[in-house]
Design an enzyme around this catalytic site. Structure first.
Site, PDB file in Angstrom:
ATOM      1  N   GLN A 281     -16.267  -0.804  11.185  1.00  0.00           N
ATOM      2  CA  GLN A 281     -17.035   0.101  10.468  1.00  0.00           C
ATOM      3  C   GLN A 281     -17.812  -0.494   9.418  1.00  0.00           C
ATOM      4  OE1 GLN A 281     -13.705   2.446   8.955  1.00  0.00           O
ATOM      5  NE2 GLN A 281     -12.589   0.955   8.654  1.00  0.00           N
TER       6      GLN A 281
ATOM      7  N   ASP B 237      -6.460   1.472   1.112  1.00  0.00           N
ATOM      8  CA  ASP B 237      -6.558   1.322  -0.115  1.00  0.00           C
ATOM      9  C   ASP B 237      -5.400   1.021  -0.917  1.00  0.00           C
ATOM     10  OD1 ASP B 237      -6.014   3.774  -1.309  1.00  0.00           O
ATOM     11  OD2 ASP B 237      -7.888   4.579  -0.006  1.00  0.00           O
TER      12      ASP B 237
ATOM     13  N   ASP C  93      -3.411   9.149   6.500  1.00  0.00           N
ATOM     14  CA  ASP C  93      -4.576   9.140   5.323  1.00  0.00           C
ATOM     15  C   ASP C  93      -5.801   8.356   5.937  1.00  0.00           C
ATOM     16  OD1 ASP C  93      -6.158   8.397   3.123  1.00  0.00           O
ATOM     17  OD2 ASP C  93      -4.470   6.996   2.245  1.00  0.00           O
TER      18      ASP C  93
ATOM     19  N   ASP D 189      -3.587  -0.394  15.291  1.00  0.00           N
ATOM     20  CA  ASP D 189      -4.274   0.920  15.383  1.00  0.00           C
ATOM     21  C   ASP D 189      -2.824   1.704  15.230  1.00  0.00           C
ATOM     22  OD1 ASP D 189      -5.103   3.138  16.639  1.00  0.00           O
ATOM     23  OD2 ASP D 189      -5.255   2.174  18.761  1.00  0.00           O
ATOM     24  N   GLY D 190      -3.121   2.790  14.361  1.00  0.00           N
ATOM     25  CA  GLY D 190      -2.177   3.712  14.211  1.00  0.00           C
ATOM     26  C   GLY D 190      -1.607   4.637  15.267  1.00  0.00           C
TER      27      GLY D 190
ATOM     28  N   PRO E 261     -13.498   4.694  14.014  1.00  0.00           N
ATOM     29  CA  PRO E 261     -11.991   4.261  14.471  1.00  0.00           C
ATOM     30  C   PRO E 261     -11.186   5.597  14.118  1.00  0.00           C
ATOM     31  CG  PRO E 261     -12.786   3.096  12.554  1.00  0.00           C
ATOM     32  CD  PRO E 261     -14.012   3.777  12.990  1.00  0.00           C
TER      33      PRO E 261
END
Length: 287
Positions: free
Chosen positions: A36, A91, A162, A143-144, A169
């Protein structure tokens, strides 16, 4: 649709369906990762902030509106909170809030884009705070969606998603297969939570998400709050459980331990936020 952030003079704008949302400031970093476009800005009103693919994600002086709303209704209501999974959250703000609870013994955070983590640590260190060095914190750059698919049944007490908006993605974080896996890996008495978009700017996405999560888990309800820099400013988070809507009731001992250090969340705020569902949304959810 949302387009690239546009700069005009000292303004950085996000455009969405004929409306723009902007902050006055300057761009510090503009780069494209394998996943991204990442923009870091320094704004006059909210301090340093982060955009992904042109969408506002977070900023130093307003991030608690988002992170506290996602974390505390779940962590204050789950039967146990020893093992927590955060998908996304590069973050660090969600992990930071989770790790305020002494009862959390192990937290897995799975973030697909390592550059989001790197740039957040460099430019937005106050958001992650001390989470990066907490011995309970375990970061995986990956990759979650795959992580949830491969995790053991009933492995986590709390699962928090989150993610960004349903493009790029993060697109796979909004479908049946992913939510089914989140349900499967949640322990009995556990709580699932995800950001669920704006009921104004992303109305149909929001309604479809809540309906799907309710179908899969058995119990799910949206909570509404205010995130100033997001489209319309009106945002939602959806909480779910398999045994009962336990997320509606806080455990007083846990709540007391975190309420004093919270800027937005309190048991009273949470009760009101669950009860502010507009009539038009409630009607559509019940159709």
């Amino acid at each position: 649709m949302t387009t690239a952030p546009e700069t005009s003079g000292n303004w950085i704008d996000e455009h969405h369906n004929g409306v723009r949302y902007g902050l006055e400031g300057r761009v510090l970093v503009e780069e494209t990762s394998p996943f991204q476009r990442i923009t870091v800005i320094d704004s006059q009103r909210y301090g340093k902030g982060l955009l992904l693919d042109g969408c506002w994600m977070t900023a130093e002086h307003q991030e608690r509106h988002y992170h506290e709303a996602l974390v505390h209704p779940a962590l204050c209501s789950a039967k146990a909170i020893e093992r927590v999974l955060v998908i996304g959250g590069g973050d660090g703000g969600t992990a930071r809030e989770c790790l305020r609870y002494p009862g959390v013994k192990h937290l897995d955070m799975v973030e697909i884009d390592g550059r989001v983590v790197d740039l957040s640590q460099e430019h937005l260190p106050s958001i992650g705070g001390g989470c990066w060095h907490d011995p309970r914190f375990h970061l995986t750059i990956g990759d979650g969606i795959a992580w949830a698919a491969e995790a053991e049944n009933a492995f986590y007490d709390v699962v928090l998603v989150d993610g960004s908006d349903p493009t790029g993605p993060a697109e796979g974080l909004f479908n049946r297969a992913f939510f089914s896996n989140c349900c499967r890996i949640l322990k009995p008495g556990g709580v699932f939570a995800t950001q669920s978009e704006s009921p104004e700017a992303f109305r149909q996405v929001h309604i479809d998400m809540v309906k799907l999560i309710r179908e899969l888990f058995g119990h799910a309800d949206p909570l509404y709050g205010w995130v100033p820099m997001y489209p319309s400013g009106w945002w939602s988070w959806t909480f779910a459980a398999k045994d009962a809507p336990r997320y509606l009731t806080v455990q007083s001992e846990r709540a007391a331990a975190v309420a004093e250090g919270s800027a937005i969340w309190s048991p009273r705020w949470q009760q009101g936020a669950f009860n502010t569902i507009p009539a038009f949304i409630e009607r559509e959810l019940n159709q």
